[in-house]
Design an enzyme around this catalytic site. Structure first.
Site, PDB file in Angstrom:
ATOM      1  N   LYS A 160       0.874  -1.184   0.000  1.00 32.66           N
ATOM      2  CA  LYS A 160       0.000   0.000   0.000  1.00 32.66           C
ATOM      3  C   LYS A 160       0.910   1.233   0.000  1.00 32.66           C
ATOM      4  O   LYS A 160       0.865   2.063   0.905  1.00 32.66           O
ATOM      5  CB  LYS A 160      -0.940  -0.015   1.218  1.00 32.66           C
ATOM      6  CG  LYS A 160      -2.323  -0.547   0.875  1.00 32.66           C
ATOM      7  CD  LYS A 160      -3.293  -0.458   2.001  1.00 32.66           C
ATOM      8  CE  LYS A 160      -4.065   0.833   2.021  1.00 32.66           C
ATOM      9  NZ  LYS A 160      -5.010   1.022   0.923  1.00 32.66           N
TER      10      LYS A 160
HETATM   11  N1  PMP Z   1      -6.712  -2.931  -3.613  1.00 32.97           N
HETATM   12  C1  PMP Z   1      -6.400  -1.632  -3.412  1.00 32.97           C
HETATM   13  C2  PMP Z   1      -5.712  -0.881  -4.501  1.00 32.97           C
HETATM   14  C3  PMP Z   1      -6.726  -1.025  -2.198  1.00 32.97           C
HETATM   15  O1  PMP Z   1      -6.422   0.264  -1.983  1.00 32.97           O
HETATM   16  C4  PMP Z   1      -7.388  -1.764  -1.200  1.00 32.97           C
HETATM   17  C5  PMP Z   1      -7.750  -1.104   0.102  1.00 32.97           C
HETATM   18  N2  PMP Z   1      -6.712  -1.198   1.030  1.00 32.97           N
HETATM   19  C6  PMP Z   1      -7.695  -3.104  -1.449  1.00 32.97           C
HETATM   20  C7  PMP Z   1      -7.344  -3.660  -2.671  1.00 32.97           C
HETATM   21  C8  PMP Z   1      -8.368  -3.948  -0.405  1.00 32.97           C
HETATM   22  O2  PMP Z   1      -7.495  -4.201   0.656  1.00 32.97           O
HETATM   23  P1  PMP Z   1      -8.029  -4.435   2.149  1.00 32.97           P
HETATM   24  O3  PMP Z   1      -9.111  -5.429   2.044  1.00 32.97           O
HETATM   25  O4  PMP Z   1      -6.844  -4.956   2.858  1.00 32.97           O
HETATM   26  O5  PMP Z   1      -8.507  -3.125   2.638  1.00 32.97           O
END
Ligand code: PMP
Length: 297
Positions: A160
């Site tokens: 991220k």
């Molecule tokens: N893909 C992207 C590009 C994201 O920003 C997120 C949000 N964090 C997700 C997938 C989903 O990740 P998570 O379920 O860990 O929030």
């Protein structure tokens, strides 16, 4: 009620480099490396009933993402967990969004940045549904993005990291300009990948299909939903999904900490009907995120 005030001008407290500071004092200098070179990594978490769902997994991902960006975040996972809890509590929040961010400071300016201080700040605020509730219940409409998720040989694609969101913001803007809620991004090979801030599931004949996360975030919500589906005895297939297959599914939904489980009614010319499986998993996810009750003594 969620505030509409700009994010820099709100009441409350932000955890900043080890202490809680008044919200408006949580500043960075304009010559911060993180701002110029995207040397920053962040998290998005949600608290339900006062407890942050999968908190430690988020803190671990933050620290790992930092390492991938050659940044050692100067706090342990347990300290980050506690700081997140402290922020929620200090702001008297119960159901909220939590945003930790680590970035390189202003000790060096230029591509090289070894001696910059690694900062960590954590904010929390009331953030309701990621998509407007009316859209969410009917299913959101997605367009196809122009930019693609990068090859892991091009960028640290599975973190991220702030820099990866440059194309997400561009695509989200383009989608919203065209009247869509979000955009489905293909990957560098032209395979179905994910949305600008959420992973995707497609359903056919009672089976869930989701792209293999080999060049994008393997979301915590994605993994939770796979577990919930399997618990229901549903088959989940992680595989390569090509764009020419998109017309062959009956249901579709996207998942993420902010988006939770949100049904999709359209991807470009393809139509989907939020059905039984989507509904079951929305309900199961809603139940799963509730704080675990500790058995009475
Ligand atoms: N893909 C992207 C590009 C994201 O920003 C997120 C949000 N964090 C997700 C997938 C989903 O990740 P998570 O379920 O860990 O929030």
């Amino acid at each position: 009620m969620a505030s509409t005030a700009p994010y820099h001008d709100r009441d409350g407290f932000i955890w900043y480099d080890g202490k809680l500071v008044p919200w408006r004092e949580a500043d960075v200098h304009v010559l911060s490396h993180g701002l110029h070179y995207a040397s920053a990594v962040f998290e998005g978490e949600r608290a339900y009933g006062g407890e942050i769902f999968e908190l430690t997994q988020h803190s671990q991902r933050l620290v790992e993402g930092g390492k991938t960006l050659d940044m050692t975040i100067p706090y342990s996972i347990a300290e980050i967990d506690q700081a997140c809890r402290d922020v929620v509590k200090a702001n008297k929040l119960v159901d909220c969004y939590v945003r930790p961010i680590a970035w390189r400071g202003s000790e060096m300016m230029g591509v090289s940045a070894q001696t910059t201080k690694i900062h960590l700040a954590i904010a929390a605020w009331d953030w309701g549904s990621y998509f407007p509730m009316e859209q969410r219940l009917q299913g959101i409409r997605l367009t196809i993005a122009q930019y693609r998720r990068p090859d892991p040989a091009t960028a640290p694609a599975k973190t991220k990291a702030a820099g990866l969101y440059m194309i997400c913001t561009l695509e989200k803007h383009r989608a919203e300009r065209m009247g869509y809620a979000d955009a489905l991004m293909y990957d560098w090979r032209g395979r179905v990948a994910e949305c600008t801030g959420a992973n995707i599931f497609l359903i056919k004949d009672g089976t869930l299909h989701t792209p293999t996360p080999d060049c994008f975030l393997d979301g915590i919500t994605r993994r939770t939903v796979i577990g919930l589906a399997k618990k229901r005895g549903l088959q989940v297939v992680e595989r390569t999904i090509m764009p020419d297959e998109l017309g062959g599914f009956s249901e579709c939904f996207i998942v993420g900490t902010a988006a939770e489980v949100t049904p999709v009614s359209e991807i470009a010319e393809h139509k989907y009907q939020p059905g039984k499986i989507s509904e079951t998993l929305i309900n199961d996810y809603t139940a799963a995120v509730q704080p675990k009750k500790v058995a009475a003594e």
